[in-house]
Scaffold this active site. Structure first.
Site, PDB file in Angstrom:
ATOM      1  CD  GLU A  54     -10.613  17.029 -21.857  1.00 61.73           C
ATOM      2  OE1 GLU A  54     -10.558  15.791 -21.867  1.00 61.73           O
ATOM      3  OE2 GLU A  54     -11.325  17.692 -22.641  1.00 61.73           O
ATOM      4  CE  LYS A 114      -2.423  12.185 -20.517  1.00 59.16           C
ATOM      5  NZ  LYS A 114      -2.363  10.932 -19.729  1.00 59.16           N
ATOM      6  CG  ASP A 157      -3.210   7.381 -14.434  1.00 60.06           C
ATOM      7  OD1 ASP A 157      -3.032   6.945 -15.586  1.00 60.06           O
ATOM      8  OD2 ASP A 157      -2.456   7.099 -13.484  1.00 60.06           O
ATOM      9  CE1 TYR A 160     -11.091  11.427 -25.650  1.00 60.82           C
ATOM     10  CE2 TYR A 160     -11.159  10.320 -23.517  1.00 60.82           C
ATOM     11  CZ  TYR A 160     -10.777  10.348 -24.843  1.00 60.82           C
ATOM     12  OH  TYR A 160     -10.094   9.281 -25.375  1.00 60.82           O
ATOM     13  CE  LYS A 195       1.650  12.504 -18.176  1.00 59.80           C
ATOM     14  NZ  LYS A 195       2.495  11.531 -18.874  1.00 59.80           N
ATOM     15  CB  CYS A 204      15.050  -3.635  21.048  1.00 61.64           C
ATOM     16  SG  CYS A 204      14.788  -1.860  20.858  1.00 61.64           S
ATOM     17  CB  CYS A 236      16.688  -1.016  24.842  1.00 59.99           C
ATOM     18  SG  CYS A 236      15.321  -2.169  24.555  1.00 59.99           S
ATOM     19  CB  CYS A 284      11.179  -3.281  21.732  1.00 57.39           C
ATOM     20  SG  CYS A 284      12.212  -2.994  23.178  1.00 57.39           S
ATOM     21  CB  CYS A 325      12.929   0.595  25.061  1.00 57.18           C
ATOM     22  SG  CYS A 325      13.390   0.859  23.327  1.00 57.18           S
TER      23      CYS A 325
END
Length: 674
Positions: free
Chosen positions: A113, A115, A117, A228, A317, A410, A413, A428, A434
Site C-alpha cells: 500500500e 505510505k 504522509d 489500513y 521510503k 536593473c 541595463c 525594470c 534592456c
C-alpha cells in the site's frame, strides 16, 4: 567507548527535540530526510554497542508524549511504528529475515500500500458505533480527538451492517488522516490572503487540523482518511489475511486506499514500488513511500515484533522531496516584461534524484513573509518536475546572515527599478533597451506555442542579441545565411536550416501571432478568443476597453493591457514590419454552427489521432473553450494516454472524463467533423 556514548546521547537529545516539534507542535524544523539520517546513525551505533541502548531511546519508542490540552487515552493494543527501508538491498534483507524466521524458502505473499504522509489515528467502534478516536501519540496512548474525527466525511459514525453478520463487541480500526493536495493549496491560499501563518506541507496541515479545540475549524479543512488495519478486537474472528481484513473494513463502509495490491515475492514488491513512484506526482495526496506487510495473519503472529516495530512490515521510503541546504547568494533575473525575480543560489543538494542549486524566491513580499536571509539554512522542496521552492528557514541555524534587498537599478541595463502599483512585483524601466527583456521577448516569440521557430534556442537568441544582429523581434526575419556562418556554432548547413525554420514560421495563425507578441496577461486562450472575435488585427489598434470586454473571458485588467499595447505607435510599427516581412495567417471565417458553445474542455495526456493543438482547434471551432486547469466550471476533461493529475481533480469535482473514443464520438455528433 565514551566517544560513542556521547554521540549516542547527542543523537537521542536531538531526535527527541525533533519528535516533539513533529508530533506535538506539528512544526518540524528539519526535513524528513535529515531526520531519517539522524535516526539511522543512532540505530547503527546502538546495534554496534547494544550495551548503550536505553529504554527511553527514540529507537525504542514511537512518536512523542502528548501535550496537556487534550484528554489522553490508552490504546487497546500499542500503535507501533515501522522499520524503514531506503534501498533495494534493504528490502531484500527484510525478505530474507522473514524467510529465515519462518524457516521457508518459498516466496512470501505481501499486501502492498502507499505510505500516506498524514497522521495515524486509532478509532474505537463499540458494536459498530464510533465511540472514541485518538492520535497515535507515543504509541501506548494518544490524545482524544473524537469530535474532530467525526467531522471527516469519509469516516463512518456507524459501520455498515453486513446481512447475516454481527459487529465485534469492540474493535480498534486504524488509519491515516490526510489532506489532499488541492485542499492544502486552498487552505494556504486563504491563510496568505488573511496574513496568517501557512502550513509547510499537507502532513502538518492535517495534524494541525485534527488538534483543533474547535471542531468547526477541523470541519472547514475537509480532511480525508484511509483505513489500513486493526488493533484490539473483542468477540469477533477476523479474516486470516491482511488484505481480507481490509476488504471487510471496506464492506463496513471504511474507505481503503485504491492502490493497495497483493503481490508474491520481494521482486514484485520492488515492481510495485516503481509503479507507485511513477504515479506519485499524479496522486491527489502526498505519499513518501510504500508499505509492505506480510499478508498471512498467522505468519504475522509467528514473526512478532522488535522494540517499536513489527517484524512483518517495512516502509520503503521514496527519494526525499525535501532537503536542507544553505543560501549562498541571491541574484535578480529580468523577465520579458521587465519584472525582476529574486533567485536563491544554493549549496548544491540532491532532491528527488536531481541536484538542485537554484530556487526561485518569487518576489520581495514572499521573502519577507518567509523571513529569508542570505546565509540562511533552509528546507527546499521539489515535487516531480516542479521548480524547486524554499519551504521554510531553519532559524535555529541562523548566524552571520544579511537581509535581501531589491536593487534600485536593473542588474542588466542599469535602468531604474520601480514597484508596480498594487502588486508585489518590481520592474525594470529600460523596456526594449534592456538586453534581458529583449532576449526573453524573442525566446517567447520563437517558442513552440507561439511562432514555433525550430532550432532557435535560448543560447542562440542570447548570442544574436550580444552580437547586435537582433535589436527587435522583427530583425529575426532580416537574418541572412552570410551573417550566421561567421558565428560560433554555425556551419553553412545549420545556418540554412535556421533560416528555413524562420521562413516557415511566417505561415501561422492569428491566435499564435497575438500570443507571440507577449502582451501582458494574454495567454493562448485569450489570444485565440481575440483572433476569433476580431479577425482583422488592425481593428485592435484603436479598439476600446469596453468593446474588448464584450469578448467572453476578457475582463477589465486584460482589456486595459491589450489597449495599452496596441495603442502604442512602436508596437503598431512592429506589427506592420512583421506583416511586411511575410508573416501571414488564414482569413478567419466564423463558424455559425457551434454546438459546443458554452462548454469548457481540458485536455490531458497524449491523444493518438490528434495533437493537443489540433484537438484544441477542433473544439474551439465548434464553440468550446479550452483551458489548462480543471475547475467546477469545466464541462469535460479529455484524457489520452498517460494523463496527469487533472484526472484526479476532475474526479474530486465530479467533472466528466472522456477517453479518446468518447471524444471522437462527441466530435462526430457535430456533423462538422470529417
Amino acid at each position: 567507548m565514551k566517544l560513542y556514548a556521547n554521540r549516542i546521547k547527542q543523537l537521542r537529545d536531538e531526535i527527541n527535540k525533533h519528535n516533539y516539534s513533529y508530533y506535538i507542535l506539528d512544526a518540524p524544523k528539519i526535513p524528513d530526510a535529515e531526520y531519517d539520517r539522524l535516526m539511522r546513525e543512532l540505530e547503527e551505533l546502538e546495534k554496534k554497542y547494544p550495551e548503550l541502548i536505553a529504554s527511553d531511546s527514540p529507537t525504542q519508542l514511537v512518536g512523542a508524549r502528548a501535550l496537556g490540552q487534550f484528554e489522553k487515552k490508552k490504546h487497546g493494543l500499542p500503535m507501533l511504528s515501522l522499520e524503514n527501508g531506503f534501498s533495494e538491498e534493504d528490502i531484500i534483507n527484510f525478505n530474507q529475515r522473514i524467510q529465515d524466521k519462518l524457516e521457508t524458502s518459498h516466496d512470501i505473499k505481501f499486501c502492498c500500500e502507499p505510505k500516506l504522509d498524514g497522521l495515524a489515528v486509532n478509532l474505537t467502534y463499540f458494536k459498530g458505533h464510533l465511540e472514541l478516536a485518538t492520535t497515535r501519540g507515543d504509541g501506548v496512548s494518544g490524545e482524544v480527538i473524537t469530535h474532530n474525527i467525526k467531522t471527516i466525511k469519509t469516516v463512518p459514525h456507524h459501520l455498515k451492517k453486513i446481512p447475516g453478520e454481527s459487529f465485534p463487541e469492540i474493535i480498534e480500526l486504524r488509519g491515516e488522516v490526510f489532506l489532499s493536495k488541492a485542499e492544502f493549496e486552498r487552505i494556504n491560499q486563504e491563510a496568505k490572503e488573511k496574513g496568517d501563518k501557512i502550513f509547510a506541507n499537507p502532513r502538518n496541515a492535517a495534524a494541525g487540523s485534527l488538534r483543533q479545540l474547535d471542531a468547526r475549524i477541523t470541519a472547514n479543512r475537509h480532511l480525508s482518511m484511509y483505513y489500513y488495519g486493526v488493533g484490539e478486537v473483542k468477540d469477533f474472528n477476523l479474516p486470516s489475511s491482511q488484505y481480507s481484513i481490509l476488504e471487510l473494513l471496506e464492506k463496513w463502509g471504511c474507505p481503503i486506499n485504491p492502490e493497495i495490491k497483493i503481490v508474491t515475492g520481494y521482486k514484485a514488491c520492488l515492481d510495485y514500488y516503481q509503479k507507485i513512484l511513477a504515479k506519485r506526482n499524479n496522486l491527489p495526496y502526498e505519499i513518501d513511500g510504500v508499505v509492505y506487510k506480510v499478508d498471512d495473519i498467522k505468519q504475522q503472529r509467528e514473526l512478532g515484533f522488535v522494540s517499536r516495530a513489527p517484524r512483518w512490515a517495512i516502509a520503503h521510503k521514496f527519494p526525499a522531496h525535501e532537503e536542507m541546504t544553505e543560501i549562498l547568494a541571491v541574484e535578480f533575473q529580468v523577465g520579458r516584461t521587465g519584472v525582476l525575480t529574486p533567485v536563491a543560489r544554493l549549496k548544491p543538494v540532491n532532491v528527488s534524484g536531481a541536484v538542485i542549486s537554484n530556487a526561485t524566491l518569487h518576489n520581495m513580499d514572499e521573502i519577507s513573509r518567509k523571513d529569508i536571509h542570505v546565509g540562511d539554512w533552509v528546507i527546499i522542496r521539489r515535487a516531480g518536475d516542479v521548480i524547486p521552492e524554499i519551504v521554510s528557514v531553519i532559524l535555529d541555524k541562523r548566524k552571520n546572515t544579511h537581509k535581501i534587498t531589491m536593487p534600485k537599478n536593473c542588474p542588466v541595463c542599469d535602468a531604474p527599478v520601480e514597484r508596480i502599483e498594487g502588486q508585489a512585483a518590481y520592474r525594470c524601466t529600460g523596456g526594449i533597451t534592456c538586453r534581458a527583456q529583449l532576449e526573453e521577448g524573442i525566446k517567447h516569440f520563437a517558442s513552440r506555442r507561439a511562432m514555433d521557430i525550430n532550432g532557435l534556442g535560448d543560447k542562440l537568441v542570447e548570442q544574436f542579441v550580444a552580437e547586435g544582429l537582433i535589436k527587435s523581434i522583427a530583425d529575426l526575419y532580416d537574418l541572412e545565411i552570410s551573417q550566421l556562418i561567421n558565428l560560433d556554432r554555425f556551419a553553412e548547413k545549420s545556418a540554412e536550416n535556421l533560416i528555413a525554420a524562420i521562413d516557415k514560421s511566417k505561415s501561422t495563425t492569428l491566435g499564435r501571432f497575438l500570443f507571440a507578441l507577449g502582451i501582458r496577461d494574454v495567454g493562448e486562450t485569450t489570444a485565440n478568443l481575440l483572433a476569433k472575435n476580431i479577425a482583422d488585427i488592425h481593428k485592435l489598434f484603436d479598439i476600446s476597453e469596453e468593446d474588448l470586454q464584450q469578448i467572453p473571458d476578457v475582463g477589465p485588467v486584460v482589456a486595459k493591457h491589450i489597449v495599452e499595447f496596441f495603442s502604442q505607435t512602436k508596437h503598431q510599427k512592429l506589427i506592420e514590419r512583421l506583416i511586411k516581412s511575410g508573416i501571414h495567417w488564414p482569413k478567419i471565417t466564423k463558424n455559425t454552427h457551434q454546438p459546443l458553445l458554452g462548454k469548457t474542455f481540458v485536455l490531458t495526456g497524449t491523444l493518438e489521432k490528434y495533437s493537443r493543438d489540433e484537438a484544441s482547434d477542433l473544439l474551439e471551432n465548434l464553440g468550446a473553450k479550452v483551458t489548462n486547469s480543471v475547475s467546477k466550471s469545466t464541462s469535460y476533461v479529455i484524457a489520452g494516454e498517460s494523463p496527469g493529475s487533472k484526472i484526479d481533480k476532475a474526479g474530486a469535482l465530479g467533472v466528466e472524463v472522456l477517453d479518446e473514443v468518447a471524444f471522437l464520438k462527441l466530435l462526430s455528433k457535430t456533423a462538422l467533423h470529417n
